[in-house]
Design a protein around this motif. Structure first.
Motif, PDB file in Angstrom:
ATOM      1  N   ASN A 109       0.924  -1.327   0.231  1.00 26.90           N
ATOM      2  CA  ASN A 109      -0.276   0.087   0.445  1.00 26.90           C
ATOM      3  C   ASN A 109       0.719   0.863   0.173  1.00 26.90           C
ATOM      4  OD1 ASN A 109      -1.953   1.884   0.242  1.00 26.90           O
ATOM      5  ND2 ASN A 109      -2.681   1.424   2.172  1.00 26.90           N
ATOM      6  N   ALA A 110       2.209   1.226   0.708  1.00 33.02           N
ATOM      7  CA  ALA A 110       2.607   2.385   0.724  1.00 33.02           C
ATOM      8  C   ALA A 110       3.591   2.349  -0.556  1.00 33.02           C
ATOM      9  CB  ALA A 110       4.051   1.995   1.896  1.00 33.02           C
ATOM     10  N   TYR A 111       3.684   1.714  -0.656  1.00 32.54           N
ATOM     11  CA  TYR A 111       4.875   1.869  -2.404  1.00 32.54           C
ATOM     12  C   TYR A 111       3.625   2.603  -3.900  1.00 32.54           C
ATOM     13  CZ  TYR A 111       5.826  -0.095  -6.660  1.00 32.54           C
ATOM     14  OH  TYR A 111       6.618  -0.020  -8.789  1.00 32.54           O
ATOM     15  N   LYS A 112       2.945   2.240  -3.781  1.00 30.29           N
ATOM     16  CA  LYS A 112       1.688   2.132  -4.700  1.00 30.29           C
ATOM     17  C   LYS A 112       1.219   3.779  -3.734  1.00 30.29           C
ATOM     18  CE  LYS A 112      -0.104  -2.327  -6.277  1.00 30.29           C
ATOM     19  NZ  LYS A 112      -1.222  -3.360  -5.921  1.00 30.29           N
ATOM     20  N   SER A 113       1.118   4.458  -2.635  1.00 28.69           N
ATOM     21  CA  SER A 113       0.788   5.249  -2.040  1.00 28.69           C
ATOM     22  C   SER A 113       1.300   6.042  -3.000  1.00 28.69           C
ATOM     23  CB  SER A 113       0.013   5.089  -1.019  1.00 28.69           C
ATOM     24  OG  SER A 113      -0.821   4.501  -0.780  1.00 28.69           O
ATOM     25  N   GLY A 114       3.004   5.786  -3.274  1.00 28.38           N
ATOM     26  CA  GLY A 114       4.736   7.177  -3.063  1.00 28.38           C
ATOM     27  C   GLY A 114       5.082   7.165  -1.912  1.00 28.38           C
ATOM     28  N   VAL A 115       4.638   6.929  -1.095  1.00 25.24           N
ATOM     29  CA  VAL A 115       5.726   6.879  -0.045  1.00 25.24           C
ATOM     30  C   VAL A 115       6.651   6.398  -0.123  1.00 25.24           C
ATOM     31  CG1 VAL A 115       5.892   6.196   2.500  1.00 25.24           C
ATOM     32  CG2 VAL A 115       3.726   5.997   1.913  1.00 25.24           C
ATOM     33  N   LYS A 116       7.877   7.389  -0.189  1.00 23.29           N
ATOM     34  CA  LYS A 116       9.363   7.178   0.263  1.00 23.29           C
ATOM     35  C   LYS A 116      10.407   6.330   1.084  1.00 23.29           C
ATOM     36  CE  LYS A 116       8.989  10.158  -3.730  1.00 23.29           C
ATOM     37  NZ  LYS A 116       7.320   9.520  -3.864  1.00 23.29           N
ATOM     38  N   GLN A 117       9.249   6.476   2.241  1.00 29.53           N
ATOM     39  CA  GLN A 117      10.407   6.200   3.594  1.00 29.53           C
ATOM     40  C   GLN A 117      10.055   5.473   4.340  1.00 29.53           C
ATOM     41  OE1 GLN A 117      12.466   9.437   5.176  1.00 29.53           O
ATOM     42  NE2 GLN A 117      13.166   8.274   6.578  1.00 29.53           N
ATOM     43  N   PHE A 118      10.060   3.964   4.646  1.00 27.97           N
ATOM     44  CA  PHE A 118       9.466   3.477   5.702  1.00 27.97           C
ATOM     45  C   PHE A 118      10.951   2.647   6.342  1.00 27.97           C
ATOM     46  CE2 PHE A 118       7.203  -0.697   6.899  1.00 27.97           C
ATOM     47  CZ  PHE A 118       6.107  -0.601   6.328  1.00 27.97           C
ATOM     48  N   ILE A 119       9.816   2.987   8.018  1.00 23.34           N
ATOM     49  CA  ILE A 119      10.748   2.713   9.103  1.00 23.34           C
ATOM     50  C   ILE A 119       9.949   1.580   9.510  1.00 23.34           C
ATOM     51  CG2 ILE A 119      11.461   3.110  10.914  1.00 23.34           C
ATOM     52  CD1 ILE A 119      11.729   6.545   9.665  1.00 23.34           C
ATOM     53  N   TYR A 120      10.965  -0.314  10.364  1.00 27.78           N
ATOM     54  CA  TYR A 120      10.196  -0.615  10.508  1.00 27.78           C
ATOM     55  C   TYR A 120      10.783  -1.293  11.648  1.00 27.78           C
ATOM     56  CZ  TYR A 120       8.817  -5.608  11.399  1.00 27.78           C
ATOM     57  OH  TYR A 120       8.080  -6.920  11.902  1.00 27.78           O
ATOM     58  N   TYR A 139      11.346  -4.945  -0.770  1.00 25.63           N
ATOM     59  CA  TYR A 139      10.582  -3.409  -1.624  1.00 25.63           C
ATOM     60  C   TYR A 139      11.808  -2.454  -1.558  1.00 25.63           C
ATOM     61  CZ  TYR A 139       5.732  -5.222  -1.186  1.00 25.63           C
ATOM     62  OH  TYR A 139       4.446  -5.612  -1.995  1.00 25.63           O
ATOM     63  N   SER A 140      13.326  -2.889  -1.739  1.00 20.71           N
ATOM     64  CA  SER A 140      14.429  -1.696  -1.065  1.00 20.71           C
ATOM     65  C   SER A 140      14.595  -1.234  -2.203  1.00 20.71           C
ATOM     66  CB  SER A 140      15.762  -2.530  -0.094  1.00 20.71           C
ATOM     67  OG  SER A 140      16.199  -3.610  -1.372  1.00 20.71           O
ATOM     68  N   ASP A 141      14.577  -1.608  -3.258  1.00 28.97           N
ATOM     69  CA  ASP A 141      14.320  -0.828  -4.686  1.00 28.97           C
ATOM     70  C   ASP A 141      13.159   0.046  -4.842  1.00 28.97           C
ATOM     71  OD1 ASP A 141      13.066  -2.858  -5.380  1.00 28.97           O
ATOM     72  OD2 ASP A 141      14.112  -2.986  -7.675  1.00 28.97           O
ATOM     73  N   LYS A 142      12.362   0.353  -4.024  1.00 30.37           N
ATOM     74  CA  LYS A 142      10.555   1.305  -4.087  1.00 30.37           C
ATOM     75  C   LYS A 142      10.802   2.481  -2.898  1.00 30.37           C
ATOM     76  CE  LYS A 142       8.807  -2.906  -6.232  1.00 30.37           C
ATOM     77  NZ  LYS A 142       9.302  -3.995  -5.808  1.00 30.37           N
ATOM     78  N   MET A 143      11.373   2.267  -2.170  1.00 28.47           N
ATOM     79  CA  MET A 143      11.585   2.731  -0.759  1.00 28.47           C
ATOM     80  C   MET A 143      12.809   2.813  -0.231  1.00 28.47           C
ATOM     81  SD  MET A 143       7.283   1.832   0.701  1.00 28.47           S
ATOM     82  CE  MET A 143       7.585   0.590   0.703  1.00 28.47           C
ATOM     83  N   GLN A 144      13.339   3.312   0.493  1.00 32.99           N
ATOM     84  CA  GLN A 144      14.103   4.199   1.609  1.00 32.99           C
ATOM     85  C   GLN A 144      13.555   2.900   2.744  1.00 32.99           C
ATOM     86  OE1 GLN A 144      16.085   5.022  -0.768  1.00 32.99           O
ATOM     87  NE2 GLN A 144      17.332   6.035   0.915  1.00 32.99           N
ATOM     88  N   ILE A 145      14.171   1.864   2.621  1.00 27.34           N
ATOM     89  CA  ILE A 145      13.935   0.977   3.691  1.00 27.34           C
ATOM     90  C   ILE A 145      14.976   0.920   4.853  1.00 27.34           C
ATOM     91  CG2 ILE A 145      13.277  -1.998   4.851  1.00 27.34           C
ATOM     92  CD1 ILE A 145      11.638  -0.113   2.797  1.00 27.34           C
ATOM     93  N   GLN A 146      14.151   1.597   6.312  1.00 26.81           N
ATOM     94  CA  GLN A 146      14.441   1.515   7.669  1.00 26.81           C
ATOM     95  C   GLN A 146      14.371   0.142   8.393  1.00 26.81           C
ATOM     96  OE1 GLN A 146      14.278   5.489   7.111  1.00 26.81           O
ATOM     97  NE2 GLN A 146      16.331   5.581   7.134  1.00 26.81           N
ATOM     98  N   MET A 147      15.339  -0.373   8.761  1.00 28.38           N
ATOM     99  CA  MET A 147      14.979  -1.325   9.681  1.00 28.38           C
ATOM    100  C   MET A 147      15.417  -1.783  11.096  1.00 28.38           C
ATOM    101  SD  MET A 147      13.849  -5.098   7.411  1.00 28.38           S
ATOM    102  CE  MET A 147      15.143  -4.482   6.541  1.00 28.38           C
ATOM    103  N   ILE A 148      14.756  -0.766  12.111  1.00 33.59           N
ATOM    104  CA  ILE A 148      15.430  -1.138  13.578  1.00 33.59           C
ATOM    105  C   ILE A 148      15.133  -2.452  14.539  1.00 33.59           C
ATOM    106  CG2 ILE A 148      15.818   0.054  15.583  1.00 33.59           C
ATOM    107  CD1 ILE A 148      15.606   1.438  12.679  1.00 33.59           C
ATOM    108  N   ARG A 149      16.312  -2.516  15.290  1.00 28.16           N
ATOM    109  CA  ARG A 149      15.660  -4.578  16.110  1.00 28.16           C
ATOM    110  C   ARG A 149      16.103  -3.645  17.567  1.00 28.16           C
ATOM    111  NH1 ARG A 149      19.318  -8.098  12.402  1.00 28.16           N
ATOM    112  NH2 ARG A 149      18.327  -8.369  10.789  1.00 28.16           N
ATOM    113  N   PRO A 150      15.464  -3.293  17.882  1.00 25.18           N
ATOM    114  CA  PRO A 150      15.379  -2.634  19.421  1.00 25.18           C
ATOM    115  C   PRO A 150      16.263  -3.499  20.420  1.00 25.18           C
ATOM    116  CG  PRO A 150      13.517  -2.099  18.325  1.00 25.18           C
ATOM    117  CD  PRO A 150      13.914  -2.846  17.277  1.00 25.18           C
TER     118      PRO A 150
END
Length: 245
Positions: free
Chosen positions: A42-53, A94-105
């Motif tokens: 959904n984020a990719y298709k909506s044009g979201v540029k950055q996804f933090i997980y 999706y790393s070639d479609k959005m800036q993907i940042q994954m945090i392991r707290p």
């Protein structure tokens, strides 16, 4: 959810912690993994540029290495851990479609509006405040920790720095359960009782990769204990069932 017009998604939601995830594994997978895939698409298709997980430091499982870094193999044990690992792998797609940042707290500690009293530092501190006695199961197990304000600042840091992508550990104090109990006892005067444990899990994480991006932690486990005592004495922090997962 209509994500059109949004720049960034910070995905925090999942069934949180091992016991909750094990209650209904099918539902856990639907909420924590399948929904992550749907949200990313959904984020990719909506044009979201950055996804933090928000993933979890628990995806490593039990490791013997002194320095658990992001390049080690993942060996998740519980449904909770497994859904986090699978969600990471989905997001990598999706790393070639959005800036993907994954945090392991690491294990988060300290006071928050939706309090968690089933995690190590908070649990032991509340025991001391309500019973004047801290029960330690085992004690030699090491846990990595991060203050609630630091983990929220990590997300703000990555909002401001979209150029840093990939996976990042987030935890700055690897402390044994017994040493955490001693820190709490030192501030409360509570007695420590040590009992055998059937949970030998001991793990620590290295966050040098995160520090290399310019992030600097501002709070400590010591701060978390002090703040919890203060909020409890003011009547703001209460030992209620809703605070336990």
């Amino acid at each position: 959810v209509d994500l059109r017009g949004f720049d960034i998604v910070i995905h925090l939601s999942s069934v949180a912690n091992d016991p909750c995830g094990d209650l209904n594994p099918k539902l856990t997978w639907e909420i924590s993994a399948l929904a992550t895939m749907l949200l990313a698409e959904n984020a990719y298709k909506s044009g979201v540029k950055q996804f933090i997980y928000a993933s979890s430091g628990s995806v490593y499982g039990v490791k013997d290495e002194d320095q658990v870094t992001e390049d080690l193999d993942l060996d998740p044990i519980s449904e909770y851990n497994k859904t986090k690992m699978v969600s990471e792998k989905v997001l990598l797609g999706y790393s070639d479609k959005m800036q993907i940042q994954m945090i392991r707290p690491a294990t988060v500690c300290g006071f928050s509006p939706r309090m968690r009293l089933d995690v190590a530092v908070n649990l032991l501190t509340m025991q001391a405040l309500t019973k004047n006695k801290i029960t330690v199961l085992g004690g030699d197990q090491t846990r990595p920790n991060i203050h609630i304000e630091d983990i929220t600042n990590v997300y703000l840091h990555f909002i401001a720095n979209p150029q840093f992508t990939g996976v990042f550990n987030a935890g700055f104090e690897n402390i044994s359960i017994l040493d955490i109990a001693k820190m709490v006892a030192g501030k409360t005067g509570a007695e420590i009782e040590i009992k055998p444990s059937n949970d030998p899990r001991s793990y620590r994480i290295n966050s040098d990769k995160l520090l290399a991006t310019g992030f600097k932690p501002a709070k400590t486990v010591n701060d978390a204990i002090t703040e919890m005592i203060e909020f409890y004495e003011r009547g703001v922090l209460k030992d209620i069932d809703e605070n336990y997962n």
